[in-house]
Design an enzyme around this catalytic site. Structure first.
Site, PDB file in Angstrom:
ATOM      1  N   GLU A 148      16.814 -18.763  42.802  1.00 15.02           N
ATOM      2  CA  GLU A 148      15.350 -18.912  42.794  1.00 15.02           C
ATOM      3  C   GLU A 148      14.905 -19.862  43.910  1.00 15.02           C
ATOM      4  O   GLU A 148      14.062 -20.738  43.710  1.00 15.02           O
ATOM      5  CB  GLU A 148      14.874 -19.450  41.431  1.00 15.02           C
ATOM      6  CG  GLU A 148      15.349 -18.627  40.256  1.00 15.02           C
ATOM      7  CD  GLU A 148      14.841 -19.118  38.900  1.00 15.02           C
ATOM      8  OE1 GLU A 148      13.919 -19.955  38.849  1.00 15.02           O
ATOM      9  OE2 GLU A 148      15.375 -18.648  37.885  1.00 15.02           O
TER      10      GLU A 148
ATOM     11  N   GLU B   3      18.841 -21.897  31.556  1.00 16.43           N
ATOM     12  CA  GLU B   3      18.392 -23.279  31.310  1.00 16.43           C
ATOM     13  C   GLU B   3      18.713 -23.796  29.910  1.00 16.43           C
ATOM     14  O   GLU B   3      17.835 -24.329  29.220  1.00 16.43           O
ATOM     15  CB  GLU B   3      16.881 -23.386  31.600  1.00 16.43           C
ATOM     16  CG  GLU B   3      16.538 -22.915  33.004  1.00 16.43           C
ATOM     17  CD  GLU B   3      15.035 -22.855  33.291  1.00 16.43           C
ATOM     18  OE1 GLU B   3      14.234 -23.225  32.421  1.00 16.43           O
ATOM     19  OE2 GLU B   3      14.670 -22.420  34.400  1.00 16.43           O
TER      20      GLU B   3
HETATM   21  O1  9MR Z   1       7.782 -18.056  38.511  1.00 16.17           O
HETATM   22  C1  9MR Z   1       7.609 -17.929  37.124  1.00 16.17           C
HETATM   23  C2  9MR Z   1       6.155 -18.161  36.762  1.00 16.17           C
HETATM   24  O2  9MR Z   1       5.356 -17.125  37.279  1.00 16.17           O
HETATM   25  C3  9MR Z   1       6.019 -18.253  35.252  1.00 16.17           C
HETATM   26  O3  9MR Z   1       4.671 -18.562  34.925  1.00 16.17           O
HETATM   27  C4  9MR Z   1       6.948 -19.318  34.725  1.00 16.17           C
HETATM   28  C5  9MR Z   1       6.848 -19.474  33.226  1.00 16.17           C
HETATM   29  O4  9MR Z   1       7.635 -20.523  32.785  1.00 16.17           O
HETATM   30  O5  9MR Z   1       8.289 -18.969  35.066  1.00 16.17           O
HETATM   31  C6  9MR Z   1       8.497 -18.962  36.437  1.00 16.17           C
HETATM   32  O6  9MR Z   1       9.820 -18.645  36.742  1.00 16.17           O
HETATM   33  C7  9MR Z   1      10.806 -19.557  36.287  1.00 16.17           C
HETATM   34  C8  9MR Z   1      12.085 -18.801  36.104  1.00 16.17           C
HETATM   35  O7  9MR Z   1      11.872 -17.705  35.261  1.00 16.17           O
HETATM   36  C9  9MR Z   1      13.188 -19.687  35.555  1.00 16.17           C
HETATM   37  N1  9MR Z   1      13.364 -20.847  36.368  1.00 16.17           N
HETATM   38  C10 9MR Z   1      12.180 -21.616  36.678  1.00 16.17           C
HETATM   39  C11 9MR Z   1      11.124 -20.678  37.282  1.00 16.17           C
HETATM   40  C12 9MR Z   1       9.938 -21.467  37.715  1.00 16.17           C
HETATM   41  O8  9MR Z   1       9.328 -22.041  36.574  1.00 16.17           O
END
Ligand code: 9MR
Length: 360
Positions: free
Chosen positions: A271, A167
């Site tokens: 994802e 990102e």
């Molecule tokens: O699913 C993840 C969640 O449990 C965390 O709290 C969060 C923190 O920002 O990150 C989520 O995963 C992310 C992923 O690492 C990168 N792309 C977006 C995902 C959803 O936010």
């Protein structure tokens, strides 16, 4: 003859008949149950020509038998949802903690699943000590290089590929201002080079979300790939996160898939979830209409992935297993969301069976 008559006599008694009937019915249902247990289930992962993954949570793997069973049997690839991120693996300047990441690796290895590494460099889930880090450019570079290379070396030979940078671009295509862009010029290229040095066999991805309908963001990603190719910076794949919803425009999704495929790199829908209630309507009902719309998005994505040249198909990864584990419910606090292939009780949804029938 005497015995036979006696037997008929007993059977005629209504009470005896009832007991025999009950045993008969019980026997049949036991038989059917045993049959359904012994007939091997057909799994979606087995009819696909590419890996089917899920992101996983080690606490759920420990505590929830059904979650563990589903994750182990339904998927051929796993990603740590959170436990290979900076905050979790590198909690102190001189301290790495691989315990929970290693649990996920052991789980997957035991089941012969592929492991995808997520993520080496991101602006979120950064430990406080990194945010507070003081030093000149060289000190920052050494700090990030040490992070990347220690993590990649630890998982070398176990993790097939890494989301090296996650990102990095804003919707307008500009570089996202982060501690990394602030302190390390050209940090994306350097991160890929450092990861490559630590494990030249790992498949190195740039991963991002929301490319569909954001042409400037997508163009920035394509420019990055071209620039890396021109400069011989190692990059092997593009991760399209695919956090889409039932209203996402199909043409826009297909366009970014085609653009990604045209780079010649591996493609990962990294994802995937299809949100059914993106506006968080409290009165939302997950009815047949919503389920059909969701199924159509799943079909679009799976069919599009299937048409990617085989050598570029890294796989499709769902962002967790059952609806109730989705970040949309937990992190985003949208209680009426059902974005995944398995319901709250980890039962296969109707969409699962349609995908299975359509894709085999
Ligand atoms: O699913 C993840 C969640 O449990 C965390 O709290 C969060 C923190 O920002 O990150 C989520 O995963 C992310 C992923 O690492 C990168 N792309 C977006 C995902 C959803 O936010």
């Amino acid at each position: 003859m005497k015995g036979f008559c006696k037997c008929i006599f007993i059977l005629r008694k209504p009470f005896t008949m009832k007991i025999l009937y009950t045993f008969f019915v019980l026997g049949i249902s036991q038989f059917i149950f045993a049959q359904s247990q012994s007939v091997p289930k057909v799994f979606l992962k087995d009819v696909l020509t590419f890996p089917l993954g899920a992101s996983v949570n080690p606490r759920l793997l420990d505590e929830n038998v059904t979650y563990r069973e589903r994750t182990g049997s339904e998927f051929s690839s796993v990603t740590a949802e959170n436990h290979m991120k900076m905050m979790n693996v590198h909690p102190g300047a001189d301290r790495f903690d691989f315990v929970l990441g290693d649990e996920i690796v052991a789980f997957a290895k035991n089941r012969k699943q592929r492991i995808h590494g997520h993520t080496l460099v991101w602006h979120n889930q950064v430990p406080q000590w990194m945010k507070d880090f003081q030093g000149d450019q060289v000190a920052w570079e050494n700090m990030l290089k040490n992070h990347i290379q220690t993590v990649v070396a630890h998982y070398k030979g176990k993790v097939a590929g890494w989301d090296v940078v996650n990102e990095a671009f804003l919707d307008d295509g500009s570089l996202r201002p982060t501690i990394w862009s602030d302190h390390i010029p050209d940090y994306l290229a350097k991160s890929f080079l450092w990861a490559y040095e630590a494990d030249p066999n790992a498949i190195l991805f740039y991963n991002d979300y929301g490319q569909d309908g954001k042409p400037k963001k997508m163009q920035a990603i394509l420019n990055l790939v071209q620039d890396f190719k021109n400069r011989n910076i190692p990059i092997n794949g593009l991760g399209l996160q695919m956090h889409v919803n039932i209203g996402s425009k199909n043409e826009a999704i297909l366009e970014v898939i085609n653009q990604s495929v045209a780079t010649g790199l591996s493609v990962h829908f990294s994802e995937l979830d299809v949100a059914v209630n993106p506006k968080n309507n409290p009165d939302f009902v997950y009815d047949d209409v919503a389920k059909d719309e969701q199924l159509n998005k799943f079909l679009l994505l799976f069919n599009a992935f299937k048409s990617i040249p085989k050598g570029q198909q890294y796989g499709i990864t769902f962002w967790n297993v059952g609806d109730k584990d989705s970040w949309l419910r937990g992190y985003f606090k949208r209680p009426k969301e059902n974005p995944l292939l398995f319901d709250d009780a980890y039962a296969r949804k109707a969409a699962y069976n349609v995908l299975l029938q359509t894709l085999k």
